[in-house]
Design a protein around this motif. Structure first.
Motif, mmCIF file in Angstrom:
data_model
loop_
_atom_site.group_PDB
_atom_site.id
_atom_site.type_symbol
_atom_site.label_atom_id
_atom_site.label_comp_id
_atom_site.label_asym_id
_atom_site.label_seq_id
_atom_site.Cartn_x
_atom_site.Cartn_y
_atom_site.Cartn_z
ATOM 1 N N ILE A 227 0.635 -1.167 0.098
ATOM 2 C CA ILE A 227 -0.030 0.088 0.576
ATOM 3 C C ILE A 227 1.067 1.147 -0.197
ATOM 4 C CG2 ILE A 227 -2.021 1.016 1.154
ATOM 5 C CD1 ILE A 227 -2.298 -1.599 3.207
ATOM 6 N N THR A 228 0.639 2.131 -0.792
ATOM 7 C CA THR A 228 1.520 3.716 -1.177
ATOM 8 C C THR A 228 0.485 4.788 -0.513
ATOM 9 O OG1 THR A 228 2.883 2.401 -2.626
ATOM 10 C CG2 THR A 228 2.959 4.853 -2.727
ATOM 11 N N PHE A 229 1.030 5.275 0.139
ATOM 12 C CA PHE A 229 0.448 6.630 0.535
ATOM 13 C C PHE A 229 1.273 7.638 0.031
ATOM 14 C CE2 PHE A 229 -0.646 3.073 3.338
ATOM 15 C CZ PHE A 229 -1.385 3.190 3.899
ATOM 16 N N GLN A 230 0.232 8.320 -0.364
ATOM 17 C CA GLN A 230 0.250 9.556 -0.706
ATOM 18 C C GLN A 230 1.996 10.821 0.213
ATOM 19 O OE1 GLN A 230 -2.476 13.459 -0.493
ATOM 20 N NE2 GLN A 230 -2.785 13.328 -2.655
ATOM 21 N N SER A 231 2.530 10.213 1.580
ATOM 22 C CA SER A 231 3.285 11.373 2.338
ATOM 23 C C SER A 231 4.725 10.478 1.520
ATOM 24 C CB SER A 231 2.812 11.004 3.703
ATOM 25 O OG SER A 231 3.057 9.214 3.656
ATOM 26 N N GLY A 232 4.283 9.262 0.431
ATOM 27 C CA GLY A 232 5.619 8.179 -0.209
ATOM 28 C C GLY A 232 6.153 7.529 0.953
#
Length: 380
Positions: A227-232
């Motif tokens: 899972i990749t989040f907008q924060s990196g």
């Protein structure tokens, strides 16, 4: 028209709504998160167009028996095979169609991380189709677009679940310039439950940009959810550690149409010029770390051989029994979960994770083992 139990028999494809000449049918979301046809009787002219394309009402696809189809182990030779769910056959197939000036219809994550079918002749958009999404894909807008392309003589590759392929066959009829590719299907799952799981994850970690449900790692040795989040930030979980996938495996929010005895697209009635899936337990020659199982008729076989000649796919003929051994859902639907309705009610009221915590099978000690990565350490 469409006179049957939609809750138990509808495949949610939206072909009926797209075929209706008067716009009498709208697809509306049910409590379980799936789309169902709602018919405006004042607009309906009883022409029967909806019945003629419905996968439930026209379920006999007149396909060759599985015994008469050819089976292969297959692997793409194109770099970055790890981006695909198994051996990357779809990607080689899609690239071939683009090189021939054709179009590809398949499932992508859209900007809201909703699984949706699109039609494209661009490689960058085909890239978005790679990998398993593990959620029902919205096909309610693509059939008209594909129909227009086929009428213009364009070549189109349509890929989807067997019921989506069946809907495509009903909608378009037999077209020489259409190739259909079905996936080995374990059942459709509710997009609403995925959205609620996503909402719970974002409450903890921030906005999600991407989910890879079958992350293989750069070397192809992993089998995880990433899972990749907008924060990196990236969170990687083992398959059985991820509570959304566990809910899928335990069938808390699958379509009731996919239950055993309801799904009509199994065994000899599996539609598609080509069928692709994981080749679990592959024991043939070494054609790659990640290997696909392929079942196809003459039309599909001819295309695959052309791709092999272009040196972007490796094929090894296989036995049907070797593919069947690890893919029981080719022949049967899913076992119903008697707590499905309760799970969906709790999830809608209190969130996905609350529902899974109450009803799911992930015990505290299993959660601890996964959280501390003890299973991976023991295995190593």
């Amino acid at each position: 028209m469409l006179d049957f139990s939609h809750e138990e028999r509808c495949y949610h494809c939206g072909a009926c709504a797209q075929k209706c000449p008067t716009g009498a049918i709208q697809m509306e979301m049910g409590n379980d998160g799936f789309l169902y046809p709602e018919i405006d009787e004042e607009k309906c002219i009883h022409c029967g167009a909806c019945d003629r394309v419905c996968p439930h009402l026209n379920w006999e696809q007149k396909m060759p028996q599985l015994e008469d189809r050819t089976c292969f182990a297959a692997a793409s030779t194109i770099n970055e095979q790890y981006k695909s769910a198994s051996g990357g056959v779809f990607y080689s197939l899609a690239r071939y169609f683009l090189q021939q000036g054709g179009y590809v219809a398949g499932c992508v994550w859209d900007d809201t991380l909703t699984a949706r079918h699109i039609v494209t002749n661009r490689l960058d958009e085909v890239e978005r189709m790679r990998g398993s999404k593990y959620v029902w894909s919205d096909t309610t807008e693509v059939f008209r677009e594909i129909s227009d392309l086929l009428k213009r003589g364009e070549k189109v590759l349509f890929t989807g679940t067997p019921c989506q392929v069946a809907a495509a066959n009903n909608y378009f009829g037999k077209k020489e310039n259409l190739l259909t590719c079905g996936i080995f299907c374990h059942g459709n799952t509710s997009p609403q439950m995925f959205a609620l799981w996503k909402k719970d994850m974002e409450a903890k970690h921030g906005k999600i940009e991407n989910v890879i449900f079958r992350y293989h790692g750069l070397d192809g040795n992993d089998n995880a959810v990433q899972i990749t989040f907008q924060s990196g930030k990236k969170v990687r979980q083992e398959i059985n550690e991820n509570r959304y996938l566990r809910g899928f495996f335990e069938n808390y929010f699958g379509s009731q149409t996919c239950n055993d005895g309801n799904c009509q697209y199994k065994g000899d009635n599996l539609p598609g010029d080509i069928l692709i899936g994981d080749f679990w337990g592959y024991k043939g020659d070494d054609i790659g770390k990640l290997t696909s199982a392929v079942i196809c008729g003459d039309k599909g076989q001819d295309i695959l051989k052309q791709i092999c000649l272009a040196d972007s796919l490796k094929l090894e003929q296989s036995l049907k029994k070797d593919i069947e051994a690890e893919n029981p859902y080719l022949f049967k639907g899913r076992k119903p979960n008697c707590k499905r309705k309760e799970f969906i009610t709790i999830a809608n009221e209190r969130g996905y994770l609350a529902a899974y915590k109450k009803l799911g099978t992930m015990s505290w000690y299993k959660a601890l083992i996964y959280a501390l990565k003890l299973k991976r350490i023991i295995k190593r």
